[in-house]
Enzyme design. Structure first.
Site, PDB file in Angstrom:
ATOM      1  N   GLU A  42      65.369  43.571  28.493  1.00  0.00           N
ATOM      2  CA  GLU A  42      65.444  43.593  29.303  1.00  0.00           C
ATOM      3  C   GLU A  42      66.313  43.855  30.489  1.00  0.00           C
ATOM      4  O   GLU A  42      67.429  43.205  30.571  1.00  0.00           O
ATOM      5  CB  GLU A  42      65.133  42.452  29.727  1.00  0.00           C
ATOM      6  CG  GLU A  42      63.722  42.080  30.950  1.00  0.00           C
ATOM      7  CD  GLU A  42      63.208  41.050  31.923  1.00  0.00           C
ATOM      8  OE1 GLU A  42      63.274  40.127  30.992  1.00  0.00           O
ATOM      9  OE2 GLU A  42      63.136  40.715  32.865  1.00  0.00           O
ATOM     10  N   ARG A 268      68.598  34.056  16.369  1.00  0.00           N
ATOM     11  CA  ARG A 268      69.179  34.553  17.285  1.00  0.00           C
ATOM     12  C   ARG A 268      71.470  34.300  16.842  1.00  0.00           C
ATOM     13  O   ARG A 268      71.110  32.615  16.260  1.00  0.00           O
ATOM     14  CB  ARG A 268      68.407  34.208  18.853  1.00  0.00           C
ATOM     15  CG  ARG A 268      69.374  32.711  19.205  1.00  0.00           C
ATOM     16  CD  ARG A 268      68.591  32.321  20.109  1.00  0.00           C
ATOM     17  NE  ARG A 268      69.391  33.368  21.721  1.00  0.00           N
ATOM     18  CZ  ARG A 268      68.712  34.224  22.568  1.00  0.00           C
ATOM     19  NH1 ARG A 268      67.070  34.029  22.319  1.00  0.00           N
ATOM     20  NH2 ARG A 268      69.142  35.046  23.646  1.00  0.00           N
ATOM     21  N   LYS A 278      71.973  34.983  29.303  1.00  0.00           N
ATOM     22  CA  LYS A 278      71.988  35.554  30.669  1.00  0.00           C
ATOM     23  C   LYS A 278      71.693  34.894  31.614  1.00  0.00           C
ATOM     24  O   LYS A 278      72.805  34.876  32.867  1.00  0.00           O
ATOM     25  CB  LYS A 278      71.082  36.493  30.849  1.00  0.00           C
ATOM     26  CG  LYS A 278      70.679  37.992  30.182  1.00  0.00           C
ATOM     27  CD  LYS A 278      70.728  39.259  30.048  1.00  0.00           C
ATOM     28  CE  LYS A 278      68.992  39.381  28.961  1.00  0.00           C
ATOM     29  NZ  LYS A 278      68.126  40.214  29.620  1.00  0.00           N
TER      30      LYS A 278
END
Ligand code: ATP
Ligand code: MG
Length: 576
Positions: A42, A268, A278
């Protein structure tokens, strides 16, 4: 050095769980024998080392199975997205060594098709426009213990839904006043299946579609269907999407898409001594706790690049940590090890003095400059040799000298002889001090018979120092970077202290008056070099100017953190 704990064999087996699935699919002739993956960032921030793991995995699988991997920007949330991020993401993926060729896509390119899919769902009686406020929606949703309740708008007729949804798109309604929801099951044990929102109203400009749309699809709806539109066969994502998989499949099955991509989840990457979300990275940037997204202490790819990490070392690291089904924390020492291992073989070595102390060789002719022969990398003769100027006035490191040295100090001290790398043996005869008693210069003598660094009479010295000739030295600023956090898991905020309070006060030391050997002026700027005995460094293109080059430290030569941790352990043991 002992390699940080990582069972490579296990890693290889771990990779296999996705590979094995693919091999199975190929054997069953699923997807007409095709393998098509995607990396779907994104564009709302810069890529970090966690993304690198996903990039290596997705592009790696495509390569392994002679398939393709798309770069798809999942740009469905215009309020947070920006072209700055799109550009940085492309630069980073390329830098990491992957090529998506023609396969660059944007979810926003599918807005019309996604809209049509939504219309189809309404026509099938599988979606409805709901007028509950966000607060009411939450209340109706129930929780893990209690089932949800049906929205009073759930039984709207197909024509009414079509009418309202068309008007939502036409901009007739305010943000938040209505949504389109999938009609699934408000009693489902999986909260994601309780009539999730699939479209929301947002009168926000999109960085690609401008003001064409005022309704935007939600991630779960857009993601799987974009996969289907692109013919993705294996949609690989991180574990937190496991509970979303039934919804992913539901959309695909209701809409009877041509391709039926399957979602596969993996753990992850979490890395010690840093933060990776983020939101947290953004906070560090916005609060000026770091110099920007490319601050060399951040785990962002632009930060690691500026720090001097090589794409090869990052790819090797990703290969080694493997792919698992359970979340865990990887020791950042493993990443640092990967870059040392790579640079040890490839980085040319130079001499640089970071905290200079003047040395005057009293028996060396004034005005004479001698070009001495030096090897660029003893690990690789093909990297060639170079000349290093030697003269009467030199610099050595301040901490390579001690006036009252303890027994085990083998470097310079009055009366002691040491070797200067590639040059001669020198002996410290006396020191010069300023009024405060600080040593300002060493007066030494050299032995001309020891040229090249060995003595014909077999005389041994216990240490070899790096040095730089004063007259020809380049003056530089050197930034000593270290781990940004002193806490191994700053994001956990276990003691209630915010992660921003856990910054390592020693994570950056700027040294303004460093002296470099002249050959460093010609070093191609993008290449990481070794400063002998000190570590790996890279020229900082952004902050250097013609007056003063700036170098960033990539890593020290050895893992000082492991040493510190061990010392701490020993101390604790003694206390007990
Ligand atoms: P956020 O931090 O806002 O949750 P994100 O890190 O998931 O966002 P995306 O841009 O959605 O950011 O990520 C793109 C892809 O990278 C996704 O497929 C995601 O699963 C993967 N990814 C993100 N972080 C990691 C990580 N730490 N380890 C492995 N893969 C990751
Ligand atoms: Mg995400």
């Amino acid at each position: 050095m002992k390699e940080p704990s990582c069972d490579e064999k296990e890693a290889v087996e771990r990779v296999n769980f996705i590979q094995q699935r693919i091999v199975g699919d190929l054997a069953a002739e699923e997807n007409s024998g095709q393998v098509h993956t995607r990396f779907p960032p994104e564009p709302n921030g810069y890529l970090h080392i966690g993304h690198a793991k996903s990039i290596c995995l997705n592009f790696g699988l495509a390569k392994k199975f002679a398939g393709a991997c798309n770069l798809r920007f999942d740009d469905t949330n215009p309020a947070k997205e920006d072209v700055e991020y799109v550009d940085s993401i492309k630069e980073d993926v390329k830098w990491l060594g992957f090529d998506w060729g023609e396969n660059e896509f944007f979810a926003s390119d599918y807005f019309s098709r996604l809209y049509d899919y939504a219309i189809q769902l309404i026509e099938l009686g599988k979606a409805y426009v709901c007028d509950l406020s966000p607060d009411e929606t939450r209340k109706y949703r129930g929780n893990l213990q209690e089932p949800g309740r049906n929205s009073p708008f759930r039984e709207r007729s197909v024509p009414e839904n079509l009418d309202l949804f068309t008007r939502m798109r036409a901009g007739e309604f305010a943000d938040g006043s209505r949504v389109l929801r999938a009609k699934i099951d408000m009693a489902s044990g999986n909260m994601n299946m309780r009539d999730p929102v699939i479209y929301r109203i947002a009168h926000v400009e999109h960085h690609r579609t401008g003001d064409k749309w005022c309704i935007y699809p939600m991630y779960d709806f857009a993601h799987g269907l974009s996969d289907a539109i692109e013919g993705i066969t294996h949609s690989i994502c991180t574990l937190e999407f496991q509970d979303h998989r039934p919804l992913y499949d539901w959309f695909i099955n209701q809409l009877d898409t041509l391709v039926k991509p399957q979602q596969i989840e993996f753990a992850r990457l979490n890395l010690s001594f840093t933060v990776m979300s983020k939101r947290k990275l953004m906070q560090l940037v916005n609060d000026n706790l770091v110099s920007g997204w490319d601050d060399p202490r951040l785990p962002t790819l632009s930060g690691l690049r500026r720090r001097g990490f090589t794409p090869e070392s990052i790819r090797n690291f990703c290969e080694r940590i493997g792919v698992a089904k359970r979340n865990s924390m990887v020791d950042v020492a493993l990443l640092e090890h990967a870059v040392r291992e790579d640079l040890n073989k490839r980085a040319a070595r130079y001499m640089a003095v970071l905290r200079p102390l003047k040395v005057i060789i009293e028996n060396y002719p004034e005005g004479q400059v001698e070009e001495l022969d030096a090897v660029n990398n003893p690990e690789d003769e093909s990297m060639g040799r170079r000349k290093v100027p030697f003269a009467r006035e030199l610099y050595v490191e301040q901490d390579d000298f001690m006036e009252d040295a303890p027994k085990k100090f083998f470097r310079l001290t009055p009366g002691r002889e040491v070797r200067l790398r590639y040059a001669y043996y020198i002996r410290c005869e006396r020191v010069e001090k300023d009024e405060a008693g600080v040593v300002t210069a060493l007066y030494c003598t050299y032995d001309p018979a020891t040229k090249g660094g060995s003595s014909p009479d077999g005389r041994k010295v216990k240490s070899t120092l790096h040095w730089v000739a004063a007259k020809t030295a380049i003056s530089a600023e050197v930034r000593l970077y270290d781990r940004l956090f002193s806490d191994p898991d700053p994001a956990a905020e276990k003691d209630g202290e915010p992660f921003t309070k856990k910054i390592n006060s020693d994570s950056l030391n700027v040294l303004e008056n460093c002296q470099l050997e002249p050959a460093l002026a010609a070093v191609a700027s993008k290449q990481t070099v070794q400063f002998e005995r000190l570590g790996y460094f890279i020229f900082d293109e952004q902050d250097s100017d013609s007056e003063k080059p700036v170098f960033n430290r990539t890593v020290t030569l050895r893992d000082n953190w492991a040493k510190k941790a061990k010392a701490q352990q020993n101390q604790n043991r003694k206390k007990k």
